[in-house]
Design an enzyme around this catalytic site. Structure first.
Site, PDB file in Angstrom:
ATOM      1  CG  PHE A 136      51.530  36.622  47.267  1.00  0.00           C
ATOM      2  CD1 PHE A 136      51.963  35.852  46.202  1.00  0.00           C
ATOM      3  CD2 PHE A 136      50.845  37.789  46.993  1.00  0.00           C
ATOM      4  CE1 PHE A 136      51.713  36.237  44.878  1.00  0.00           C
ATOM      5  CE2 PHE A 136      50.589  38.185  45.681  1.00  0.00           C
ATOM      6  CZ  PHE A 136      51.014  37.407  44.633  1.00  0.00           C
ATOM      7  CE  LYS A 157      44.504  39.973  48.252  1.00  0.00           C
ATOM      8  NZ  LYS A 157      44.177  39.400  46.956  1.00  0.00           N
ATOM      9  CG  ASP A 159      51.436  42.362  52.549  1.00  0.00           C
ATOM     10  OD1 ASP A 159      50.266  42.800  52.532  1.00  0.00           O
ATOM     11  OD2 ASP A 159      51.978  41.811  51.565  1.00  0.00           O
TER      12      ASP A 159
HETATM   13  C1  LIG Z   1      49.414  39.646  51.490  1.00  0.00           C
HETATM   14  C2  LIG Z   1      49.340  40.184  50.091  1.00  0.00           C
HETATM   15  N1  LIG Z   1      50.145  41.194  49.738  1.00  0.00           N
HETATM   16  C3  LIG Z   1      50.126  41.719  48.523  1.00  0.00           C
HETATM   17  C4  LIG Z   1      49.270  41.230  47.561  1.00  0.00           C
HETATM   18  C5  LIG Z   1      49.259  41.846  46.194  1.00  0.00           C
HETATM   19  O1  LIG Z   1      48.114  42.638  46.066  1.00  0.00           O
HETATM   20  P1  LIG Z   1      47.656  43.145  44.618  1.00  0.00           P
HETATM   21  O2  LIG Z   1      47.227  41.946  43.841  1.00  0.00           O
HETATM   22  O3  LIG Z   1      46.518  44.093  44.926  1.00  0.00           O
HETATM   23  O4  LIG Z   1      48.812  43.841  44.028  1.00  0.00           O
HETATM   24  C6  LIG Z   1      48.416  40.166  47.873  1.00  0.00           C
HETATM   25  C7  LIG Z   1      47.523  39.602  46.854  1.00  0.00           C
HETATM   26  O5  LIG Z   1      47.028  38.522  46.956  1.00  0.00           O
HETATM   27  C8  LIG Z   1      48.444  39.636  49.181  1.00  0.00           C
HETATM   28  O6  LIG Z   1      47.674  38.628  49.538  1.00  0.00           O
END
Ligand SMILES: Cc1ncc(COP(=O)(O)O)c(C=O)c1O
Length: 403
Positions: free
Chosen positions: A138, A252, A223
């Site tokens: 994700f 986050k 990520d």
């Molecule tokens: C690993 C990861 N990357 C990116 C995101 C996207 O982040 P945002 O919702 O702040 O755009 C998330 C959101 O859950 C995530 O868990």
């Protein structure tokens, strides 16, 4: 004053319908607890989707936000601001990073990583643009990051998607090697998958990926939006594997509860984003940066990285022993304050509701995994209460299933 029912109705009638909110309106938080409009208390093991690492309304963070709001709120990136510069230094001092680009979300940080990788090879006059990421990953909801996200259900109806994205199974090195071509610019991986079901890669995988990327001349991006900022007991999850990427995305927990994202990179690659190539109006806003600096201070002063590890050990051990007799609980796994309970052949959503009725809040990832993201400083008594509530909800569901 507006009643609970009125507020609920306003939300139901006027908000977009893209979430599944239960009929509760939260108005206050304190530490690991949330309170609704009627004063009902909830134990929060969801952490605002892995954001609230110090719980809700932490007094140090709240005070810093208030002070900064009186001092300097927004100026854009047309000027330096003291808090942004200090935070960039703080992130680089704690990581492989040499430069930081601030933005507003995890998706925006990953989007920047994709643009930076493409631009890096463009400057070098190499036609590398492809991004390889993992299945069940994700990475966000913008068109590029949702395309990088290895879950087809999130792509449905949004085509045509941007070109140049491939997916391989997480943890499968030969598959990654086979997917890399002379067009590959970037390998993008979560060091621990969060939304995909709280999944750790096999031991040695990240190190082998680093070697592979070096050998093939491909950039490596981690990520760390969910797994970073201390959640796994180290500032960044990839530290557990003794490996560093070329860039990483943060968001986050980073902003101490305020919306904030960051792309951290080595200078060699970051330098390709020259003036005019990329920007963000709010990125690095002084208030969010002040909150992030306060968050880092509190974590270090109170040794909360170690505490996050201890919370994870107690949670995993407690849940494993409480749930060992339930056959459809397939696995309890995780690291630090990111723990998943995988169920065999059933959705975790009904358990979410059962727990909410017991005033305990958890989330679901990968549908059949209950995800727990408690605050690093959750009181032991509250954590134990959460373990008991989860065990009771699972066992009640087990009895209902047997009946
Ligand atoms: C690993 C990861 N990357 C990116 C995101 C996207 O982040 P945002 O919702 O702040 O755009 C998330 C959101 O859950 C995530 O868990």
């Amino acid at each position: 004053m507006l009643s609970h029912e009125e507020l609920l109705r306003f939300g139901q009638e006027h908000l977009f319908l893209n979430y599944r909110q239960p009929p509760i309106v939260m108005v206050r938080g304190e530490g690991s607890f949330l309170y609704d409009k009627d004063g009902v208390e909830y134990l929060d093991l969801s952490g605002g989707i892995s954001v609230n690492a110090l719980g809700h309304a932490h007094p140090r963070i709240a005070a810093v936000i208030a002070k900064q709001a009186y001092q300097l709120g927004h100026i854009s990136n047309l000027f330096y601001n003291d808090k942004q510069n200090a935070l960039a230094e703080a992130l680089c001092a704690r990581s492989f990073g040499e430069r930081v680009f601030f933005c507003n979300s995890g998706a925006e940080a990953n989007e920047t990583a994709i643009k930076m990788a493409r631009r890096y090879y463009y400057d070098r006059k190499e036609t590398r643009y492809e991004v390889i990421s993992a299945l069940a990953s994700f990475h966000g909801r913008t068109l590029a990051t949702v395309t990088a996200t290895g879950q087809p259900k999130y792509h449905e109806g949004f085509g045509p998607l941007p070109e140049g994205f491939k997916h391989v199974p997480f943890g499968d090195l030969p598959a990654l090697e086979a997917a890399i071509s002379e067009k590959t610019a970037l390998v993008m991986l979560e060091p621990m998958q969060g939304e995909g079901g709280v999944v750790l890669p096999p031991q040695g995988y990240l190190k082998a990926v680093r070697e592979l990327c070096d050998r093939k001349g491909v950039l490596l991006h981690f990520d760390e939006v969910q797994s970073g900022m201390g959640r796994t007991g180290r500032w960044f999850c990839h530290e557990h594997d003794g490996v560093a990427p070329d860039s990483m995305a943060l968001a986050k927990a980073l902003g101490g509860g305020l919306p904030m994202g960051a792309l951290v990179s080595v200078h060699r690659i970051a330098q390709c984003l020259v003036p005019g190539t990329h920007a963000s109006t709010f990125g690095g806003n002084p208030i969010a940066c002040a909150a992030a600096l306060a968050f880092i201070d509190v974590v270090e002063e109170e040794q909360l990285l170690d505490r996050a590890s201890e919370v994870g050990e107690r949670l995993i051990h407690g849940l494993r022993s409480a749930l060992s007799s339930v056959r459809w609980v397939k696995e309890v796994r995780g690291r630090g304050c990111l723990v998943g309970i995988e169920l065999e052949g059933r959705s975790a959503r009904p358990l979410l509701e059962a727990l909410r009725n017991q005033k305990v809040l958890v989330t679901v990832s990968a549908d059949n995994v209950m995800r727990l993201a408690p605050a690093f400083n959750i009181p032991w008594e509250a954590l134990d209460r959460g373990i008991e509530a989860i065990a009771s909800a699972v066992k009640t569901a087990d009895k209902e299933r047997a009946a």
